[in-house]
Enzyme design. Structure first.
Site, short mmCIF file in Angstrom:
data_model
loop_
_atom_site.label_atom_id
_atom_site.label_comp_id
_atom_site.label_asym_id
_atom_site.label_seq_id
_atom_site.Cartn_x
_atom_site.Cartn_y
_atom_site.Cartn_z
N TYR A 174 0.84 -1.21 0.00
CA TYR A 174 0.00 0.00 0.00
C TYR A 174 0.87 1.26 0.00
CZ TYR A 174 -3.78 3.13 1.55
OH TYR A 174 -4.71 4.14 1.66
N LYS A 222 1.01 4.21 -2.84
CA LYS A 222 0.66 5.59 -2.54
C LYS A 222 1.85 6.54 -2.74
CE LYS A 222 -3.68 4.92 -1.63
NZ LYS A 222 -4.72 5.53 -2.47
P1 NDP Z 1 -13.38 2.31 1.00
O1 NDP Z 1 -12.92 0.91 1.16
O2 NDP Z 1 -14.53 2.82 1.81
O3 NDP Z 1 -13.69 2.61 -0.52
C1 NDP Z 1 -12.81 2.22 -1.53
C2 NDP Z 1 -13.48 2.47 -2.85
O4 NDP Z 1 -12.58 2.06 -3.88
C3 NDP Z 1 -14.76 1.68 -3.01
O5 NDP Z 1 -15.76 2.55 -3.47
C4 NDP Z 1 -14.40 0.64 -4.08
O6 NDP Z 1 -15.46 0.37 -4.99
C5 NDP Z 1 -13.33 1.38 -4.86
N1 NDP Z 1 -12.53 0.45 -5.64
C6 NDP Z 1 -11.65 -0.48 -5.19
N2 NDP Z 1 -11.13 -1.14 -6.23
C7 NDP Z 1 -11.70 -0.64 -7.35
C8 NDP Z 1 -11.57 -0.91 -8.73
N3 NDP Z 1 -10.72 -1.84 -9.18
N4 NDP Z 1 -12.31 -0.20 -9.61
C9 NDP Z 1 -13.17 0.75 -9.17
N5 NDP Z 1 -13.33 1.07 -7.87
C10 NDP Z 1 -12.61 0.37 -6.98
O7 NDP Z 1 -12.06 3.19 1.27
P2 NDP Z 1 -11.85 4.76 1.53
O8 NDP Z 1 -13.03 5.52 1.12
O9 NDP Z 1 -11.31 4.87 2.89
O10 NDP Z 1 -10.62 5.02 0.53
C11 NDP Z 1 -10.70 5.87 -0.60
C12 NDP Z 1 -9.29 6.25 -1.00
O11 NDP Z 1 -8.67 6.97 0.05
C13 NDP Z 1 -8.39 5.05 -1.28
O12 NDP Z 1 -7.55 5.33 -2.36
C14 NDP Z 1 -7.59 4.92 0.00
O13 NDP Z 1 -6.37 4.29 -0.22
C15 NDP Z 1 -7.43 6.38 0.37
N6 NDP Z 1 -7.09 6.61 1.76
C16 NDP Z 1 -7.95 6.26 2.77
C17 NDP Z 1 -7.61 6.47 4.08
C18 NDP Z 1 -8.49 6.13 5.21
O14 NDP Z 1 -8.05 6.28 6.36
N7 NDP Z 1 -9.72 5.68 5.00
C19 NDP Z 1 -6.30 7.08 4.42
C20 NDP Z 1 -5.49 7.41 3.29
C21 NDP Z 1 -5.88 7.18 2.02
P3 NDP Z 1 -16.51 -0.84 -4.84
O15 NDP Z 1 -16.96 -0.83 -3.40
O16 NDP Z 1 -17.58 -0.48 -5.82
O17 NDP Z 1 -15.77 -2.11 -5.20
#
Ligand code: NDP
Length: 245
Positions: free
Chosen positions: A153, A157
């Site tokens: 990860y 990032k």
């Molecule tokens: P969630 O797990 O709540 O959401 C992740 C989203 O990514 C889901 O909507 C999922 O879609 C989508 N996704 C995953 N793989 C795919 C794919 N191959 N194609 C299309 N969509 C995809 O995570 P967060 O909202 O927390 O994370 C959002 C972003 O923020 C990420 O990049 C994460 O790394 C980053 N982030 C989050 C942090 C945190 O503390 N939460 C901290 C730092 C960064 P679906 O459900 O439809 O499969």
């Protein structure tokens, strides 16, 4: 399409859903990309329509090149060229380096980094035609500091940050800005899997002593997406309660 078009990847839930709603409030026609969260993506679209915004959904696995190229071509055909791309889709597959399978490494790199490359490549073609664009990549504090159990990860990032800076250099004379946001610990499904003990330990290490919410990230995206942010490119904005300072 009178409104500018914004595409948010992985916008069916979590941070992406908050970004989609915020950009719709800012006046964009928002395309809510999802992979599996169809019901929740439809709920987000309904919420946007309830407050008078405009949005539609698009199912696509953004780590898949063919699906990605089709999505961008379809959007251009149906609605027009996109002005704002938010590369938000992401996953975790945590584990210690010495035990991590190459499959766990590759799947995280493909979903988090390769997708941002594919979407940015396709979006940049449309933005160059429009002579305007905003690309906003969601990195992480783990990409800046590294994080225990997250070699895959953190690498993905940190890669996002390199991609942001290189793309910013390539596109800056075309009126296209490329910036990244590095969230800290945000309350979503991604972090809800962690035990209360881990959450308390993380919280204790955050200077502000609190966990962020999805709107904190959406506000930063709104800032970079604005027309007024035209002289800011290649930057990484940490939204992390002071974690990485
Ligand atoms: P969630 O797990 O709540 O959401 C992740 C989203 O990514 C889901 O909507 C999922 O879609 C989508 N996704 C995953 N793989 C795919 C794919 N191959 N194609 C299309 N969509 C995809 O995570 P967060 O909202 O927390 O994370 C959002 C972003 O923020 C990420 O990049 C994460 O790394 C980053 N982030 C989050 C942090 C945190 O503390 N939460 C901290 C730092 C960064 P679906 O459900 O439809 O499969």
């Amino acid at each position: 399409m009178e409104k500018q078009i914004a595409l948010v990847t992985g916008a069916g839930k979590g941070i992406g859903a908050a970004i989609a709603q915020r950009l719709a409030k800012d006046g964009f026609f928002v395309i809510v990309n999802y992979r599996s969260s169809e019901d929740s993506a439809n709920e987000i679209i309904s919420k946007i329509k309830e407050f008078g915004g405009e949005a539609c959904g698009y199912k696509c696995d953004v780590s898949n090149e063919d699906e990605c190229v089709s999505m961008f071509n379809d959007i251009a055909e149906k609605y027009g060229n996109i002005s704002v791309l938010v590369n938000n889709a992401g996953i975790t597959r945590d584990g210690l380096l010495m035990k991590m399978s190459s499959e766990a490494f590759d799947s995280v790199i493909n979903t988090n980094l390769r997708s941002a490359f594919l979407c940015s490549r396709e979006a940049s073609k449309q933005m160059i035609k429009e002579k305007y664009g905003r690309i906003i990549n969601i990195s992480s504090v783990s990409g800046i500091m590294g994080n225990f159990g997250q070699t895959n990860y953190s690498a993905s990032k940190a890669g996002i940050i390199g991609l942001t800076k290189a793309a910013a250099r390539e596109l800056c004379t075309r009126n296209i800005t490329v910036n990244a946001i590095a969230p800290g610990f945000i309350d979503t499904d991604m972090t809800s899997v962690l035990s209360d003990k881990i959450k308390e330990t993380v919280k204790a290490g955050i200077p502000m002593k609190s966990i962020g919410d999805t709107d904190d990230i959406a506000a930063a995206v709104s800032f970079f997406a604005a027309k007024e942010s035209k002289y800011i490119t290649g930057q990484v904005l940490a939204v992390d309660g002071g974690m990485s300072m």
